[in-house]
Design a protein around this motif. Structure first.
Motif, PDB file in Angstrom:
ATOM      1  N   GLN A   1      11.791  11.894  -6.928  1.00  0.00           N
ATOM      2  CA  GLN A   1      10.684  11.806  -7.883  1.00  0.00           C
ATOM      3  C   GLN A   1       9.572  12.800  -7.538  1.00  0.00           C
ATOM      4  OE1 GLN A   1       9.267   7.972  -9.204  1.00  0.00           O
ATOM      5  NE2 GLN A   1      11.171   6.954  -8.591  1.00  0.00           N
ATOM      6  N   VAL A   2       9.312  12.979  -6.251  1.00  0.00           N
ATOM      7  CA  VAL A   2       8.306  13.967  -5.835  1.00  0.00           C
ATOM      8  C   VAL A   2       8.739  15.372  -6.272  1.00  0.00           C
ATOM      9  CG1 VAL A   2       7.319  15.149  -3.810  1.00  0.00           C
ATOM     10  CG2 VAL A   2       7.289  12.645  -3.950  1.00  0.00           C
ATOM     11  N   PHE A   3      10.045  15.651  -6.181  1.00  0.00           N
ATOM     12  CA  PHE A   3      10.538  16.970  -6.575  1.00  0.00           C
ATOM     13  C   PHE A   3      10.347  17.229  -8.073  1.00  0.00           C
ATOM     14  CE2 PHE A   3      13.830  16.849  -2.889  1.00  0.00           C
ATOM     15  CZ  PHE A   3      12.814  17.115  -1.992  1.00  0.00           C
ATOM     16  N   ASP A   4      10.136  16.173  -8.855  1.00  0.00           N
ATOM     17  CA  ASP A   4       9.825  16.359 -10.276  1.00  0.00           C
ATOM     18  C   ASP A   4       8.442  16.976 -10.470  1.00  0.00           C
ATOM     19  OD1 ASP A   4      12.246  15.303 -11.064  1.00  0.00           O
ATOM     20  OD2 ASP A   4      11.474  13.265 -11.345  1.00  0.00           O
ATOM     21  N   HIS A   5       7.580  16.815  -9.453  1.00  0.00           N
ATOM     22  CA  HIS A   5       6.207  17.337  -9.520  1.00  0.00           C
ATOM     23  C   HIS A   5       6.035  18.621  -8.705  1.00  0.00           C
ATOM     24  CE1 HIS A   5       4.576  13.680 -11.445  1.00  0.00           C
ATOM     25  NE2 HIS A   5       5.460  13.041 -10.699  1.00  0.00           N
ATOM     26  N   ILE A   6       6.803  18.719  -7.616  1.00  0.00           N
ATOM     27  CA  ILE A   6       6.675  19.861  -6.712  1.00  0.00           C
ATOM     28  C   ILE A   6       8.075  20.372  -6.378  1.00  0.00           C
ATOM     29  CG2 ILE A   6       5.776  20.682  -4.502  1.00  0.00           C
ATOM     30  CD1 ILE A   6       4.026  18.121  -4.484  1.00  0.00           C
ATOM     31  N   MET A   7       8.307  21.639  -6.577  1.00  0.00           N
ATOM     32  CA  MET A   7       9.614  22.196  -6.225  1.00  0.00           C
ATOM     33  C   MET A   7       9.882  22.009  -4.734  1.00  0.00           C
ATOM     34  SD  MET A   7       9.838  25.790  -8.330  1.00  0.00           S
ATOM     35  CE  MET A   7      11.314  26.227  -7.394  1.00  0.00           C
ATOM     36  N   LYS A   8      11.102  21.627  -4.420  1.00  0.00           N
ATOM     37  CA  LYS A   8      11.484  21.404  -3.024  1.00  0.00           C
ATOM     38  C   LYS A   8      11.180  22.636  -2.174  1.00  0.00           C
ATOM     39  CE  LYS A   8      15.468  20.096  -0.164  1.00  0.00           C
ATOM     40  NZ  LYS A   8      16.900  19.707  -0.169  1.00  0.00           N
ATOM     41  N   GLU A   9      11.531  23.797  -2.679  1.00  0.00           N
ATOM     42  CA  GLU A   9      11.326  25.034  -1.912  1.00  0.00           C
ATOM     43  C   GLU A   9       9.836  25.268  -1.654  1.00  0.00           C
ATOM     44  OE1 GLU A   9      13.174  24.682  -4.559  1.00  0.00           O
ATOM     45  OE2 GLU A   9      15.207  25.003  -3.781  1.00  0.00           O
ATOM     46  N   ARG A  10       8.995  25.009  -2.662  1.00  0.00           N
ATOM     47  CA  ARG A  10       7.559  25.189  -2.490  1.00  0.00           C
ATOM     48  C   ARG A  10       7.024  24.236  -1.427  1.00  0.00           C
ATOM     49  NH1 ARG A  10       2.913  22.749  -6.380  1.00  0.00           N
ATOM     50  NH2 ARG A  10       1.217  22.985  -4.879  1.00  0.00           N
ATOM     51  N   LEU A  11       7.481  23.007  -1.476  1.00  0.00           N
ATOM     52  CA  LEU A  11       7.022  22.003  -0.510  1.00  0.00           C
ATOM     53  C   LEU A  11       7.357  22.435   0.903  1.00  0.00           C
ATOM     54  CD1 LEU A  11       5.687  19.250  -0.144  1.00  0.00           C
ATOM     55  CD2 LEU A  11       7.898  18.169  -0.559  1.00  0.00           C
ATOM     56  N   TYR A  12       8.547  22.998   1.088  1.00  0.00           N
ATOM     57  CA  TYR A  12       8.938  23.441   2.429  1.00  0.00           C
ATOM     58  C   TYR A  12       8.175  24.692   2.851  1.00  0.00           C
ATOM     59  CZ  TYR A  12      11.707  24.451   6.537  1.00  0.00           C
ATOM     60  OH  TYR A  12      12.094  24.685   7.836  1.00  0.00           O
ATOM     61  N   LEU A  13       8.047  25.642   1.935  1.00  0.00           N
ATOM     62  CA  LEU A  13       7.377  26.889   2.279  1.00  0.00           C
ATOM     63  C   LEU A  13       5.913  26.674   2.636  1.00  0.00           C
ATOM     64  CD1 LEU A  13       8.937  29.281  -0.391  1.00  0.00           C
ATOM     65  CD2 LEU A  13       9.415  29.233   2.073  1.00  0.00           C
ATOM     66  N   GLU A  14       5.287  25.634   2.078  1.00  0.00           N
ATOM     67  CA  GLU A  14       3.870  25.372   2.364  1.00  0.00           C
ATOM     68  C   GLU A  14       3.668  24.488   3.592  1.00  0.00           C
ATOM     69  OE1 GLU A  14       1.650  24.058  -0.995  1.00  0.00           O
ATOM     70  OE2 GLU A  14       2.166  25.805  -2.209  1.00  0.00           O
TER      71      GLU A  14
ATOM     72  N   GLN B   1      -3.951  21.175  -2.984  1.00  0.00           N
ATOM     73  CA  GLN B   1      -3.167  21.413  -4.192  1.00  0.00           C
ATOM     74  C   GLN B   1      -1.959  20.495  -4.265  1.00  0.00           C
ATOM     75  OE1 GLN B   1      -2.269  25.636  -4.249  1.00  0.00           O
ATOM     76  NE2 GLN B   1      -3.964  26.026  -5.665  1.00  0.00           N
ATOM     77  N   LEU B   2      -1.333  20.301  -3.136  1.00  0.00           N
ATOM     78  CA  LEU B   2      -0.170  19.420  -3.080  1.00  0.00           C
ATOM     79  C   LEU B   2      -0.569  17.985  -3.423  1.00  0.00           C
ATOM     80  CD1 LEU B   2       2.386  19.612  -0.132  1.00  0.00           C
ATOM     81  CD2 LEU B   2       1.854  17.470  -1.266  1.00  0.00           C
ATOM     82  N   LEU B   3      -1.672  17.530  -2.856  1.00  0.00           N
ATOM     83  CA  LEU B   3      -2.152  16.172  -3.127  1.00  0.00           C
ATOM     84  C   LEU B   3      -2.537  16.013  -4.600  1.00  0.00           C
ATOM     85  CD1 LEU B   3      -4.259  15.738   0.117  1.00  0.00           C
ATOM     86  CD2 LEU B   3      -2.278  14.348  -0.499  1.00  0.00           C
ATOM     87  N   ASP B   4      -3.177  17.033  -5.149  1.00  0.00           N
ATOM     88  CA  ASP B   4      -3.543  16.988  -6.567  1.00  0.00           C
ATOM     89  C   ASP B   4      -2.297  16.914  -7.449  1.00  0.00           C
ATOM     90  OD1 ASP B   4      -6.253  17.023  -6.072  1.00  0.00           O
ATOM     91  OD2 ASP B   4      -6.462  19.199  -6.326  1.00  0.00           O
ATOM     92  N   SER B   5      -1.262  17.648  -7.075  1.00  0.00           N
ATOM     93  CA  SER B   5      -0.027  17.652  -7.862  1.00  0.00           C
ATOM     94  C   SER B   5       0.601  16.271  -7.940  1.00  0.00           C
ATOM     95  CB  SER B   5       0.982  18.639  -7.260  1.00  0.00           C
ATOM     96  OG  SER B   5       0.500  19.954  -7.297  1.00  0.00           O
ATOM     97  N   LEU B   6       0.399  15.476  -6.893  1.00  0.00           N
ATOM     98  CA  LEU B   6       0.974  14.130  -6.842  1.00  0.00           C
ATOM     99  C   LEU B   6      -0.009  13.060  -7.309  1.00  0.00           C
ATOM    100  CD1 LEU B   6       2.852  14.348  -3.426  1.00  0.00           C
ATOM    101  CD2 LEU B   6       3.817  14.554  -5.722  1.00  0.00           C
ATOM    102  N   GLY B   7      -1.248  13.472  -7.607  1.00  0.00           N
ATOM    103  CA  GLY B   7      -2.245  12.500  -8.034  1.00  0.00           C
ATOM    104  C   GLY B   7      -2.683  11.568  -6.925  1.00  0.00           C
ATOM    105  N   ILE B   8      -2.690  12.072  -5.689  1.00  0.00           N
ATOM    106  CA  ILE B   8      -3.116  11.280  -4.528  1.00  0.00           C
ATOM    107  C   ILE B   8      -4.527  11.713  -4.143  1.00  0.00           C
ATOM    108  CG2 ILE B   8      -2.684  10.766  -2.088  1.00  0.00           C
ATOM    109  CD1 ILE B   8       0.294  11.132  -2.673  1.00  0.00           C
TER     110      ILE B   8
END
Length: 472
Positions: free
Chosen positions: A110-123, A192-199
């Motif tokens: 479900q998280v990958f629906d908001h953030i690309m897996k590759e982006r999450l790892y690269l950051e 940015q990551l937290l904003d993408s997830l609404g946390i």
């Protein structure tokens, strides 16, 4: 005047307070207090008993006074990823839910629906595991959004205990990185990551480094204990503390061996490349902004659960002896399969895996134990090969640290399957690293290089060489 530091080291099955100090240039340890830790079920969730654990910390400090010891400092380390949320009145909104709870099932996808897996790892550079903090928080957002709306403070387990000691709220760096919410390059919470997830990013606190002197004890605790001391941040991630005990060597890989096996190398920058992502390696923060480039592998948890399933009828040493006697048994399981994370019965799950993969079923206790040890050695071999491929170099040695380094059979298996020299020790690597960080903060030790030299001189290390080298 001798400085005395207390390491509070809490693992999945037990905790202890260990006193450390320098004497004649060597680091000395003395165990003060040991206590049980376990997961309990509360309101259908698997949780840690945080209040009970904090009481045990205080019990250990009372024992210090009874022994006539007045510590100069205290530092706390625990496992990673788990946390407590506090409301506007600093009261817990949640239990300290364990990473072994199934509430994170399906959350990663479900998280990958908001953030690309590759982006999450690269950051973030963090290994994908379904129980990472990011997926725990997203589970709360999906199932109990009112809890996140009320949350004013996010504190990981050691952060929470430090708050109870001092009234100060901070997030320590090495543990914060395990959340998959810290940017590997800025070393800050990734807004940015937290904003993408609404946390809500406002509930996260300033990230502080190991060796930070946080505060003295709160006045309330001084009154209760009858003395004051400094609360110092070690690497509060237990593996972060353990790796401090590894010698400074460019030609070695470490395995921090306990409930989990953490296999990797120390690095000075994060490796957020496609190959590291494909092999699912992590870049967790270490002391002095070093990075622990490693893979998290299901470790001795499996044999701990096997022993429990046998109703503690056999000691770990007896299980090792029986495994040696089951030399002809050869079945291997994938220890990282999610089925082994928290099965109802570990022995049954191991047999189910062997049946599903058309292998011989382990029946006798020695066969079950040998299956676990052989499987661990096999996956270590794979991880070593992956590390060497990523770094484009061969490593000559493996340093096994932590409680698991006492398993001589497993040490020899690691040497045999990898073809590398294995150095086993020190056993109390986590507590030693915790104390070393405190003594650096107190000015008793100059830097990590000096700390590692002192540790090397102070504690026994056993050497294992591959069997073919013995024959030669």
């Amino acid at each position: 005047m001798t400085k005395y530091s207390i390491a509070v080291d809490i693992g999945a099955s037990s905790g202890r307070l260990i006193l450390g100090y320098l004497e004649d240039g060597l680091l000395k340890l003395k165990e003060i207090h040991r206590f049980e830790n376990k997961i309990v079920k509360k309101d259908e969730l698997f949780c840690w008993e945080a209040d009970k654990l904090f009481q045990e910390i205080k019990n250990g400090l009372h024992k210090c006074m009874q022994m006539g010891i007045k510590p100069d400092s205290i530092g706390i380390d625990t496992w990673a990823v788990d946390f407590v949320l506090l409301d506007e009145n600093d009261k817990p909104l949640t239990e300290a839910v364990s990473y072994r709870d199934p509430r994170t099932d399906g959350m990663m996808e479900q998280v990958f629906d908001h953030i690309m897996k590759e982006r999450l790892y690269l950051e973030t550079g963090i290994q994908f595991q379904k129980f990472n903090t990011i997926y725990q928080l997203y589970s709360i957002k999906q199932n109990s959004p009112e809890v996140l709306e009320k949350a004013k403070s996010f504190l990981m387990i050691p952060d929470y205990f430090n708050y109870l000691l001092t009234g100060k709220k901070v997030n320590e760096y090495t543990n914060a990185t395990s959340t998959q919410l810290v940017n590997a390059f800025t070393k800050k919470w990734d807004a940015q990551l937290l904003d993408s997830l609404g946390i809500n990013k406002e509930m996260f606190h300033e990230i502080k480094m190991p060796k930070t002197i946080l505060s003295n004890l709160s006045e309330e605790l001084i009154g209760e204990l009858g003395f004051d001391m400094k609360v110092i941040l070690p690497a509060t991630h237990d593996t972060g503390s353990a790796v401090i005990s590894v010698p400074e060597q460019d030609d070695s890989i470490y395995i921090s061996s306990g409930t989990w096996s953490l296999i990797g190398v120390e690095n000075y920058f994060p490796i957020c490349i496609t190959k590291a992502l494909d092999y699912n390696f992590t870049n967790e923060g270490g002391i002095d902004y070093r990075y622990r480039f490693l893979k998290n592998i299901m470790g001795l948890w499996m044999i701990q659960e096997v022993r429990r399933n046998y109703q503690d009828l056999y000691s770990f040493a007896e299980l090792v002896d029986m495994a040696r006697s089951a030399e002809s048994f050869k079945s291997i399981v994938d220890v990282n399969d999610d089925r082994f994370l928290k099965p109802e019965n570990m022995i049954a799950e191991i047999r189910n895996y062997c049946q599903d993969t058309n292998q011989m079923l382990p029946i006798a206790p020695g066969e079950v134990a040998k299956c676990v040890f052989d499987s661990l050695a096999a996956i270590y071999k794979v991880a070593v090969a992956e590390i060497e491929e990523i770094f484009e170099k061969k490593f000559q040695k493996i340093n096994v640290i932590g409680g698991g380094c006492q398993n001589e059979m497993l040490n020899q298996l690691i040497a045999d399957v990898t073809g590398k020299e294995v150095n086993a020790g020190p056993v109390e690597a986590t507590a030693i690293g915790n104390i070393a960080a405190q003594l650096m903060a107190l000015g008793e030790i100059g830097d990590i290089k000096e700390a590692r030299s002192i540790i090397k001189d102070s504690f026994e290390v056993k050497k294992y060489v591959p069997a073919q080298h013995i024959l030669n």
